[in-house]
Design a protein around this motif. Structure first.
Motif, short mmCIF file in Angstrom:
data_model
loop_
_atom_site.label_atom_id
_atom_site.label_comp_id
_atom_site.label_asym_id
_atom_site.label_seq_id
_atom_site.Cartn_x
_atom_site.Cartn_y
_atom_site.Cartn_z
N THR A 115 -57.48 34.80 -27.73
CA THR A 115 -56.81 34.20 -26.57
C THR A 115 -55.47 34.89 -26.31
OG1 THR A 115 -57.80 32.03 -26.98
CG2 THR A 115 -55.83 32.08 -25.61
N VAL A 116 -55.24 35.23 -25.05
CA VAL A 116 -53.97 35.83 -24.65
C VAL A 116 -53.25 34.85 -23.73
CG1 VAL A 116 -52.82 37.75 -23.48
CG2 VAL A 116 -54.90 38.16 -24.82
N GLN A 117 -52.05 34.45 -24.13
CA GLN A 117 -51.25 33.55 -23.31
C GLN A 117 -50.39 34.40 -22.38
OE1 GLN A 117 -51.35 30.12 -23.36
NE2 GLN A 117 -50.00 30.14 -21.59
N LEU A 118 -50.73 34.39 -21.10
CA LEU A 118 -49.97 35.13 -20.10
C LEU A 118 -48.98 34.18 -19.43
CD1 LEU A 118 -52.94 37.03 -18.44
CD2 LEU A 118 -51.31 37.97 -20.09
N THR A 119 -47.77 34.65 -19.22
CA THR A 119 -46.78 33.88 -18.47
C THR A 119 -46.31 34.72 -17.30
OG1 THR A 119 -46.04 32.69 -20.45
CG2 THR A 119 -44.57 32.67 -18.54
N ALA A 120 -46.62 34.25 -16.09
CA ALA A 120 -46.26 34.97 -14.86
C ALA A 120 -45.05 34.30 -14.22
CB ALA A 120 -47.44 34.96 -13.89
N VAL A 166 -45.48 30.34 -14.52
CA VAL A 166 -46.70 29.58 -14.78
C VAL A 166 -47.45 30.25 -15.93
CG1 VAL A 166 -48.02 30.88 -13.04
CG2 VAL A 166 -48.82 28.63 -13.78
N ASP A 167 -48.04 29.46 -16.81
CA ASP A 167 -48.82 29.98 -17.94
C ASP A 167 -50.28 30.15 -17.51
OD1 ASP A 167 -46.66 30.04 -19.68
OD2 ASP A 167 -46.99 27.98 -20.35
N VAL A 168 -50.86 31.27 -17.92
CA VAL A 168 -52.26 31.56 -17.58
C VAL A 168 -52.97 32.03 -18.85
CG1 VAL A 168 -53.81 32.84 -16.06
CG2 VAL A 168 -51.48 32.31 -15.29
N PRO A 169 -53.59 31.11 -19.60
CA PRO A 169 -54.32 31.53 -20.80
C PRO A 169 -55.63 32.20 -20.41
CG PRO A 169 -54.52 29.16 -20.48
CD PRO A 169 -53.59 29.65 -19.42
#
Length: 198
Positions: A115-120, A166-169
Motif C-alpha cells: 500500500t502506498v499512501q499518497l498525499t496530494a 487529500v490522502d489517496v491510498p
C-alpha cells in the motif's frame, strides 16, 4: 485583362504578438510583447483591454529596432481575456491572451507493504495577499507511471480538504512513480506536480 494573382500587391500587417497565456503568480511581472510586422512603419502602437477595460499601452519604433514592448502584469489584475485594439496603423491585426491565476501541485508518497499512501496538495495564487494559499474543495487527479516509463495511468480523481490536501491510498506491489494534476477552472490554470517514487 485580369492581373495574374502573383502580380497583385501583397497586403501587409502589423500585430502586437501577445503570448497565448499568462499566469498571474507574483506581485508583478513584465511580459515582453514583440511586434510582428510586414509593413515597416516608423511607429506602431496598441492598447490592451481586459475585463475591467483599458489596461496598458504598447508602442514600437521599428526603424530604431525597438520592436518589443513591455506589458506590466500585476498580481491583482482580474483573470480573463485581454485583447489588443486601437492600433496606430491601418493594417493593424489584433491579438488576445488569457490571464489566469497560477496554481501549484505537490504529491508525497509513503509505502507500507503493497500500500502506498499518497498525499496530494494544491495551492492557488491570491493576488490580494501576494501568496499561494491552500486550494480547498478543489478537484485533483492522481496518476501512476505505466510500465513503459512514458504514459500515465489514471488512478483517481478526488477533492482537497480544508487545508488544500487529500490522502489517496493505492495498492502497488512494486516501486512506482506517481503524480497529481490540479483541474483548470475559469480563473485558475492547472498544474502537474513533479513525479514521486515509492
Amino acid at each position: 485583362m485580369p492581373v495574374p494573382a502573383s502580380a497583385e500587391p501583397q497586403s501587409c500587417t502589423t500585430k502586437a504578438d501577445l503570448p497565448a497565456r499568462v499566469s498571474i503568480d507574483r506581485e508583478w511581472q513584465v511580459v515582453d510583447v514583440p511586434l510582428v510586422d510586414t509593413c515597416a512603419p516608423e511607429y506602431a502602437a496598441f492598447d490592451i483591454y481586459g475585463p475591467d477595460g483599458f489596461d496598458d499601452f504598447l508602442e514600437y519604433f521599428p526603424q530604431d529596432d525597438e520592436t518589443v514592448s513591455s506589458w506590466l502584469v500585476l498580481g491583482e489584475m482580474p483573470p480573463g481575456v485581454y485583447r489588443t485594439r486601437d492600433g496606430e496603423t491601418s493594417e493593424s491585426v489584433y491579438d488576445s491572451t488569457v490571464l489566469k491565476y497560477g496554481s501549484r501541485a505537490r504529491l508525497t508518497a509513503k509505502r507500507s507493504g503493497t500500500t502506498v499512501q499518497l498525499t496530494a496538495c494544491a495551492t492557488q495564487y491570491n493576488g490580494m495577499r501576494d501568496a499561494f494559499v491552500a486550494w480547498a474543495g478543489h478537484r485533483v487527479t492522481v496518476q501512476k507511471l505505466d510500465g513503459d516509463g512514458r504514459s500515465w495511468q489514471y488512478l483517481a480523481t478526488t477533492t482537497t480538504g480544508r487545508g488544500g490536501c487529500v490522502d489517496v491510498p493505492t495498492r502497488s506491489p512494486g516501486r512506482a512513480s506517481f503524480r497529481v494534476t490540479t483541474w483548470e477552472t475559469p480563473k485558475v490554470f492547472s498544474r502537474t506536480s513533479p513525479a514521486v517514487t515509492a
